[in-house]
Design an enzyme around this catalytic site. Sequence first.
Site, PDB file in Angstrom:
ATOM      1  N   TYR A 155       0.987  -1.275   0.011  1.00 52.96           N
ATOM      2  CA  TYR A 155      -0.040  -0.098   0.062  1.00 52.96           C
ATOM      3  C   TYR A 155       0.962   1.315   0.041  1.00 52.96           C
ATOM      4  O   TYR A 155       0.822   2.310  -0.855  1.00 52.96           O
ATOM      5  CB  TYR A 155      -0.868   0.008   0.999  1.00 52.96           C
ATOM      6  CG  TYR A 155      -1.701   1.016   1.149  1.00 52.96           C
ATOM      7  CD1 TYR A 155      -3.162   0.851   0.541  1.00 52.96           C
ATOM      8  CD2 TYR A 155      -1.666   2.206   2.165  1.00 52.96           C
ATOM      9  CE1 TYR A 155      -3.847   2.091   0.339  1.00 52.96           C
ATOM     10  CE2 TYR A 155      -2.682   3.351   2.087  1.00 52.96           C
ATOM     11  CZ  TYR A 155      -3.776   3.264   1.189  1.00 52.96           C
ATOM     12  OH  TYR A 155      -4.664   4.603   1.340  1.00 52.96           O
ATOM     13  N   LYS A 159       1.171   4.120  -2.988  1.00 54.05           N
ATOM     14  CA  LYS A 159       0.670   5.618  -2.688  1.00 54.05           C
ATOM     15  C   LYS A 159       1.837   6.373  -3.090  1.00 54.05           C
ATOM     16  O   LYS A 159       1.510   7.620  -3.537  1.00 54.05           O
ATOM     17  CB  LYS A 159       0.092   5.504  -1.183  1.00 54.05           C
ATOM     18  CG  LYS A 159      -1.328   4.809  -1.351  1.00 54.05           C
ATOM     19  CD  LYS A 159      -2.328   5.495  -2.196  1.00 54.05           C
ATOM     20  CE  LYS A 159      -3.737   5.040  -1.823  1.00 54.05           C
ATOM     21  NZ  LYS A 159      -4.752   5.628  -2.500  1.00 54.05           N
TER      22      LYS A 159
END
Length: 263
Positions: A155, A159
Amino acid sequence: MRALVSGGSSGIGASTCLRLAEASLARGEQPMIAVAGHRATPAQEHVVSSIQSMGGTAIALVGNLSDPDVPNQLVAAAVAEFGGLDGLIANAGIASPGALCDVSVEDWDNMFAVNLRGAWLLAKASYAHLKNSRGSACFTSSMSGQQPHAGSGAYSPTKAALTMLAQTLALEWAPDGIRVNVVSPGMTHTPMTEKMYSDPQIKKARESIIPMSKIGEPMDIANVIEFLVSPLSGYVTGQDICVDGGFSKSILSHIPGRPSSNS
């Protein structure tokens, strides 16, 4: 405002759809919002009907961004319905916590496909339309893309890459009059985090380390997204705004023995 919002069915995306419609009406414009979701759901239909009840135009679009053909299809459908595009909000994302050494190649690739490649392909498909309208785009990243977040699996890397993608696009598209910015939510109460914040002890512990002493709500993020794609931010591009109640700037205040505002 003719806008496409990916991940628009719930949480931050749903609030963004509603906020865009409200702000557009307040400016005397007709909101036209494409509410894009992974699949058709009652929540998505609720967002569409809510915008329509305000007097705006809204359509529901469905597609899995892990499929490289879907982003172009979503943009084409929105443009066919609205006659163009003024705003792209690349908000859709998935998360799968875990140690990096435990992440499978399949999970790694799927998260990058949705969180990064999907946003890139949405941007590519939207470019000509945003150039024509001198529109703007906003990408939803995360404070986990600004700071390393152990245990977040792929994640945080997705990002961080998403933020750099958006900021690179901001430079490339600026001569065409297109603005591109990023919003990075902090701890926010959404359907994705509902299970965590239903535990009162976890919620209280998290609130205790946020300077504003509260968990963010989807509309807190949506308000910033709306600003970033609105005329009010007409000279703002390439920025990453962290909406986290001051948490990411508070690290030094957690050092034992240091002066604080409470001492």
